[in-house]
Structure formats: structure tokens, C-alpha cells
Scaffold this motif. Structure first.
Motif, PDB file in Angstrom:
ATOM      1  N   ASP A   1      -5.336  -1.555 -11.303  1.00  0.00           N
ATOM      2  CA  ASP A   1      -5.018  -1.098  -9.951  1.00  0.00           C
ATOM      3  C   ASP A   1      -5.835  -1.954  -8.994  1.00  0.00           C
ATOM      4  OD1 ASP A   1      -4.857   0.143  -7.493  1.00  0.00           O
ATOM      5  OD2 ASP A   1      -4.869   2.169  -8.311  1.00  0.00           O
ATOM      6  N   HIS A   2      -5.163  -2.865  -8.301  1.00  0.00           N
ATOM      7  CA  HIS A   2      -5.885  -3.802  -7.441  1.00  0.00           C
ATOM      8  C   HIS A   2      -6.490  -3.136  -6.213  1.00  0.00           C
ATOM      9  CE1 HIS A   2      -5.059  -7.559  -9.525  1.00  0.00           C
ATOM     10  NE2 HIS A   2      -3.832  -7.115  -9.766  1.00  0.00           N
TER      11      HIS A   2
ATOM     12  N   THR B   1      -8.179  -0.205  -6.327  1.00  0.00           N
ATOM     13  CA  THR B   1      -9.452   0.399  -6.719  1.00  0.00           C
ATOM     14  C   THR B   1     -10.229  -0.442  -7.722  1.00  0.00           C
ATOM     15  OG1 THR B   1      -8.441   1.613  -8.562  1.00  0.00           O
ATOM     16  CG2 THR B   1      -8.433   2.676  -6.396  1.00  0.00           C
TER      17      THR B   1
ATOM     18  N   GLN C   1      -9.619  -0.277 -10.842  1.00  0.00           N
ATOM     19  CA  GLN C   1      -9.659   0.507 -12.069  1.00  0.00           C
ATOM     20  C   GLN C   1      -8.558   0.086 -13.039  1.00  0.00           C
ATOM     21  OE1 GLN C   1      -9.295   4.554 -10.703  1.00  0.00           O
ATOM     22  NE2 GLN C   1     -11.498   4.788 -10.394  1.00  0.00           N
TER      23      GLN C   1
ATOM     24  N   VAL D   1      -5.745   1.130 -15.643  1.00  0.00           N
ATOM     25  CA  VAL D   1      -4.853   2.273 -15.806  1.00  0.00           C
ATOM     26  C   VAL D   1      -3.846   1.961 -16.905  1.00  0.00           C
ATOM     27  CG1 VAL D   1      -5.062   3.024 -13.402  1.00  0.00           C
ATOM     28  CG2 VAL D   1      -3.237   1.417 -14.046  1.00  0.00           C
TER      29      VAL D   1
ATOM     30  N   LEU E   1       0.103   1.933 -17.598  1.00  0.00           N
ATOM     31  CA  LEU E   1       1.364   1.918 -16.853  1.00  0.00           C
ATOM     32  C   LEU E   1       2.503   2.075 -17.860  1.00  0.00           C
ATOM     33  CD1 LEU E   1       2.392  -0.416 -13.963  1.00  0.00           C
ATOM     34  CD2 LEU E   1       3.976   0.013 -15.837  1.00  0.00           C
TER      35      LEU E   1
ATOM     36  N   LYS F   1      -1.294   9.297 -12.197  1.00  0.00           N
ATOM     37  CA  LYS F   1      -1.883   8.866 -10.934  1.00  0.00           C
ATOM     38  C   LYS F   1      -0.852   8.430  -9.903  1.00  0.00           C
ATOM     39  CE  LYS F   1      -6.211   7.278 -13.063  1.00  0.00           C
ATOM     40  NZ  LYS F   1      -7.117   8.117 -12.261  1.00  0.00           N
ATOM     41  N   ASP F   2       0.155   7.678 -10.340  1.00  0.00           N
ATOM     42  CA  ASP F   2       1.086   7.110  -9.363  1.00  0.00           C
ATOM     43  C   ASP F   2       2.456   6.945 -10.000  1.00  0.00           C
ATOM     44  OD1 ASP F   2       1.943   6.093  -6.958  1.00  0.00           O
ATOM     45  OD2 ASP F   2       0.346   4.608  -6.799  1.00  0.00           O
TER      46      ASP F   2
ATOM     47  N   THR G   1       1.861   5.493 -13.562  1.00  0.00           N
ATOM     48  CA  THR G   1       0.529   5.057 -13.971  1.00  0.00           C
ATOM     49  C   THR G   1      -0.291   6.294 -14.316  1.00  0.00           C
ATOM     50  OG1 THR G   1      -0.316   5.028 -11.693  1.00  0.00           O
ATOM     51  CG2 THR G   1       0.547   2.962 -12.596  1.00  0.00           C
TER      52      THR G   1
ATOM     53  N   TRP H   1      -4.522  -2.134   1.091  1.00  0.00           N
ATOM     54  CA  TRP H   1      -3.250  -1.879   0.418  1.00  0.00           C
ATOM     55  C   TRP H   1      -2.147  -2.784   0.967  1.00  0.00           C
ATOM     56  CZ3 TRP H   1      -2.394   3.721  -1.472  1.00  0.00           C
ATOM     57  CH2 TRP H   1      -1.322   3.780  -2.356  1.00  0.00           C
TER      58      TRP H   1
END
Length: 516
Positions: free
Chosen positions: A9-10, A12, A14, A16, A18, A63-64, A77, A352
Motif C-alpha cells: 500500500d503506497h 501507508t 504497509q 497487504v 490483495l 481493508k479496501d 485488500t 493519495w
């Protein structure tokens, strides 16, 4: 069906997981003229809303969500579970207490899901992992995609699922909570015996065994009382199994003679925080309408005001999920009373958009200059930005922000929370962007504590305010039931909550926490 990737995750930094879902029967999910695509997209939206709302320590966190740019295939994600292994693999050399503790954690996850009216439908060892010493249940709630991509011709490829499928479901009955409990019983037998009870080399033989053959629990190296618990879980008749996952937990603990329930703060919080949104129907309808208008190209700006703990973030959580499943790009940031930079409230938004937009080095440099602690940006040139006169910086930033929003080619929701702590520069940018929303597919929302900064609407006079009041007595009663189950319907508990909290959601949750 789907493929899982390890991703970054660019925003944060972190790692993840996907998962890209392969929807083979729908060539273009984004095509508004494609009736099948619209239907499937709506079904996917409901699946995501379900997944995104689940927060429990023994359930993987989603998360997303979105659709990829090339093939318009949906993806999720999730938290990345590195070095996680199936429960049957981890427990091969475990003690009896460790095995039972994992079973109880699995049943706690089911208790949480079932109280929310959600069935897993596909419990099997591959979907019950052990991560850092505790269970993580995954791959549930995707029934729409499974149903769409499964046919009778592929049944020979699903022996792993059939092995834990309840007999009545295999024969065509509707899945139920009892079917999930049967799967727990089969997993329990396997980890206690260190082997699966049936011959799964042949699908036909396996189906016959699942429907007609009873595993011999007397051969397990456990007490007779524990063997009876496992026997009841794997009964062929669903009515003969335990009524609920909690009943099964109680039976395991009674048979073992020692408490196994790991009722931590996190497990209690999961029930309190996952209750459906109550008492905010009109406010959510108002925001949902603004979202629909933004999809038609007519944006708007809003302030959400209310005292601390009244439920502003919870309302915005609901809006975020609603916007995401309707195809909007949702960005969210928070003001902080400790922030030192002028535009700190916009830090995550600028980063973002910077990642999503092909910025020139000068514009990227301006963002980096204003918010120097941003995690990552494309190639940037802060020198050019530093030469701008102070009174021209905001105009340049506003123009750049407008261009980045236009470049997204989709509805956008920007949520800035805790504006009572925002700097004058952040508020000025908010006000100017709010004035431009009518020509953009943008919903711009700022929340603030009106007991800390009651004059904020006067500083942003052209932005309508949605005022959140405390819950009324009827709403308190509904929330009590949602969080505490049947116990929450008792008059003495409802009266206590009404007297002690006066309808403040935060206070209400704190009181319920002491009762849970």
C-alpha cells in the motif's frame, strides 16, 4: 475463485494481501449498459459491505476494495498473514488444550458472524489459519462469486470443500448456522485424530461417506465427555447439533473441565463496535443523496457537527463503505492538535492524489514542500515551489488539487475529520474547494466537535451543517440489543444506559463494555 498477491500500500507503506476475484462470466463489470454486469457489480457491492463491516480478532480484516484498471475485475485488500498455516498443520504436535483453544477461537468467530446474520458456508482447514498463536478465519462472504463460478461440471474439483460440507447442504438444503457447526466438528475430529475420517480419494465415495457414515469418535484419544461433544457437532441431522456456536463453546469447556474461552478486550469490542448504525437514518440518507448527485457530476460540501462521542466517525464509516461500493474514490484524513505544518489536515489526501496522478516535478515538489513528512511521492522538485510567493502558494495548490480531482474520472468523496483542530491554511483550502464542488463529481465532508469549536460554521459560512444529536430512548434500546444480544433487551439494562449516557454513543459503549 481468485488469486492472492503480496502487495504494498503506497499510501501507508504497509504490506497487504490483495485478492483478485476472477469473475469469468461477466466481461465488463463497469459497463453501465451491461445488465448482467450491473447486477453482478451490485452483488459484489453487498459482499464488500459485509466484509468491510467485520472487525474481530479471529477474522481476517478486509481493508479496501475496488476494480482494476485493465480488466475491471474486482479485488479486495486484506491484512497480510505471513507465516500463517492451516489449523490441521499447526496442531499436529499440539497439546489437547492448545487444540481445544483453537477450536473455541473458531467458534468465537462463528458466534460473531452468526449474531450478525452471516454464514461462513465454506469452513475448512485452508480457511482457518493460525497466525501468531491465534485463529484467523478467512474466505467467507464471497458466496456471490462462488455461486457464479461453480457448476455441476466442476464438482470433481471441489473435494476439499465437500469434505467439510454438511450432509443436508450436499443434498440441496439451504446452508444454516448448523452447517457451519458441522464443519467445525469435522475439523475438530481431524485435528484430534491427526487425520481426516473419510476416504477422499474418490469424490463419489466421499459424498457417500459424508451423507451416511459416522466417524468413530470413541477412537479419539480424549475423554468420553469430549467425544460426545464432537459427536454432536457432526450429527447428520442438523437439529441434533448444538443450537449455537456459543452452546458448543460451553459444551467443550464443561467436558474439558477448564475454561477455554479467550474473552479478551478485542473480542468484546468486536461486538460493541460492529452493531449496525442506529438513529442516523435521515443523516445518512442526506449524505447518500449527495453521493448520487456527485455521480451525476453535481458535487457538494458538508460539515458534520456534534459533541465528542456522539457518533460522527461511525456515520462517516458507513458513508465510506456506501461510497466505495458505488464506485467512488474515497479519501480520508484527520486533523491533529499536535500538527506543525500548515496543510497537515490534507496530508493523506495530497499523497493519495499524488500517487494516482501524473504530476510534474514542480507540482510534486509543492506538495513535498507543504507536507514534508509525506511517505512517498513521484519525482519532485521542491526548489521551484520554494520560490513561490506565500500569497500564491494556496492558489497554486488549489489549482493543482482541482486538476488532480478532474484527472480521476470517477466520483470522489473526501472526508476530513476533526476540523476543530485544523489550521487556518487547511480551513481556507477546504472553503475554496467547497466553492468549486458544484462543478466537480466531489462530495467534500468535514467533521468537527461543536463543543470545542462552536464557531467553525461561521468560518465556513457557505457550507451546510448536519448536526448530530444524542440518541433518543428508542435508539438506545435498539443499540443495546444490537450490542448485547437478548440481554440487551432487558428493561433494567436499557434504563441504566438511558440514565448513565443520556444518548451519547461513546458513553453508551463505555457502559456496555463494563457489562459485556
Amino acid at each position: 475463485m481468485g488469486v492472492v498477491y503480496r502487495a504494498i500500500d503506497h499510501l501507508t507503506g504497509q504490506l497487504v494481501a490483495l485478492k483478485q476475484v476472477i469473475a469469468q462470466d461477466t466481461p465488463n463489470l463497469m459497463d453501465s449498459e451491461n445488465g448482467g454486469g450491473r447486477h453482478f457489480r451490485l452483488a459484489l457491492a453487498q459482499e464488500f459491505k459485509l466484509l468491510a463491516s467485520l472487525h474481530h480478532p479471529y477474522i481476517i480484516e478486509v481493508k479496501d476494495y475496488g476494480f482494476d484498471d485493465q480488466n475491471h475485475q474486482p479485488y479486495f485488500t486484506m491484512e497480510l498473514l505471513e507465516n500463517a498455516y492451516p489449523i490441521t498443520q499447526v496442531t499436529q504436535n499440539s497439546s489437547l488444550q492448545e487444540k481445544l483453544t483453537y477450536l473455541v477461537q473458531m467458534l468465537q468467530a462463528l458466534t460473531y458472524l452468526h449474531r450478525r446474520g452471516i454464514l461462513h458456508r465454506d469452513l475448512k482447514p485452508a480457511n482457518v489459519l493460525v497466525f501468531q498463536g491465534q485463529i484467523k478465519v478467512l474466505d467467507f462472504g464471497l458466496s456471490t462469486m462462488q455461486d457464479r463460478n461453480t457448476s455441476q461440471s466442476s464438482i470433481t474439483q471441489t473435494a476439499g470443500t465437500i469434505a467439510y460440507l454438511a450432509p443436508e447442504v450436499l443434498m440441496g438444503s439451504t446452508p444454516s448456522e448448523s452447517a457451519d457447526l458441522y464443519a467445525v466438528g469435522m475439523i475438530a475430529y481431524e485435528i484430534l485424530a491427526n487425520q481426516y475420517p473419510f476416504n477422499d480419494a474418490s469424490v463419489a465415495t466421499l459424498i457417500n461417506d459424508v451423507i451416511h457414515t459416522y466417524p468413530d469418535c470413541s477412537q479419539l484419544d480424549i475423554s468420553a465427555d469430549l467425544a460426545l461433544v464432537i459427536e454432536r457437532l457432526i450429527q447428520k441431522d442438523p437439529e441434533a447439533r448444538y443450537p449455537t456456536a456459543r452452546d458448543a463453546i460451553h459444551a467443550l469447556e464443561t467436558a474439558y473441565g477448564t475454561p477455554l474461552l479467550t474473552n479478551t478486550i478485542a473480542t468484546r469490542e468486536s461486538f460493541l463496535q460492529s452493531a449496525r448504525l442506529i438513529g442516523r437514518d435521515s443523516e445518512l440518507y442526506q449524505l447518500h443523496t449527495s453521493l448520487k448527485n456527485a455521480q451525476a457530476g453535481i458535487g457538494s460540501a458538508w460539515l458534520i457537527g456534534g459533541e465528542s462521542g456522539v457518533g460522527k466517525s461511525r456515520l462517516l464509516d458507513e458513508l465510506r463503505t456506501l461510497a466505495m461500493v458505488n464506485g467512488a474514490l474515497v479519501m480520508r484524513d484527520y486533523s491533529s492538535h499536535e500538527a506543525q505544518t500548515p496543510y497537515h489536515s490534507w496530508r493523506a489526501i495530497l499523497q493519495w492524489l499524488g500517487l494516482l496522478t501524473d504530476l510534474n516535478p514542480a507540482d510534486a515538489g509543492l506538495i513535498k514542500l507543504l507536507v514534508p513528512d509525506i511517505f512517498t511521492l513521484p519525482t519532485h522538485d521542491p526548489k521551484t515551489a520554494s520560490e513561490l510567493e506565500p500569497d500564491k502558494i494556496e492558489a497554486r495548490l488549489l489549482h493543482m488539487l482541482e486538476q488532480m480531482l478532474i484527472a480521476q474520472n470517477q466520483p470522489i468523496v473526501i472526508i476530513l475529520e476533526d476540523l476543530h483542530w485544523a489550521s487556518s491554511e487547511s480551513l481556507s483550502l477546504f472553503a475554496h474547494l467547497a466553492g468549486m464542488t458544484k462543478d466537480l463529481p466531489l462530495v467534500l465532508i468535514g467533521s468537527y466537535r461543536d463543543d470545542e469549536r462552536p464557531n467553525l460554521p461561521a468560518l465556513l459560512p457557505d457550507i451546510p451543517v448536519i448536526k448530530l444529536n444524542r440518541l433518543n430512548d428508542q435508539d438506545i434500546a435498539q443499540l443495546s440489543k444490537a450490542m448485547l444480544g437478548e440481554a440487551g433487551k432487558k428493561a433494567d439494562i436499557i434504563n441504566l444506559l438511558q440514565q448513565e449516557t443520556k444518548g451519547n454513543v461513546f458513553f453508551l459503549i463505555e457502559v456496555v463494555r463494563t457489562l459485556a
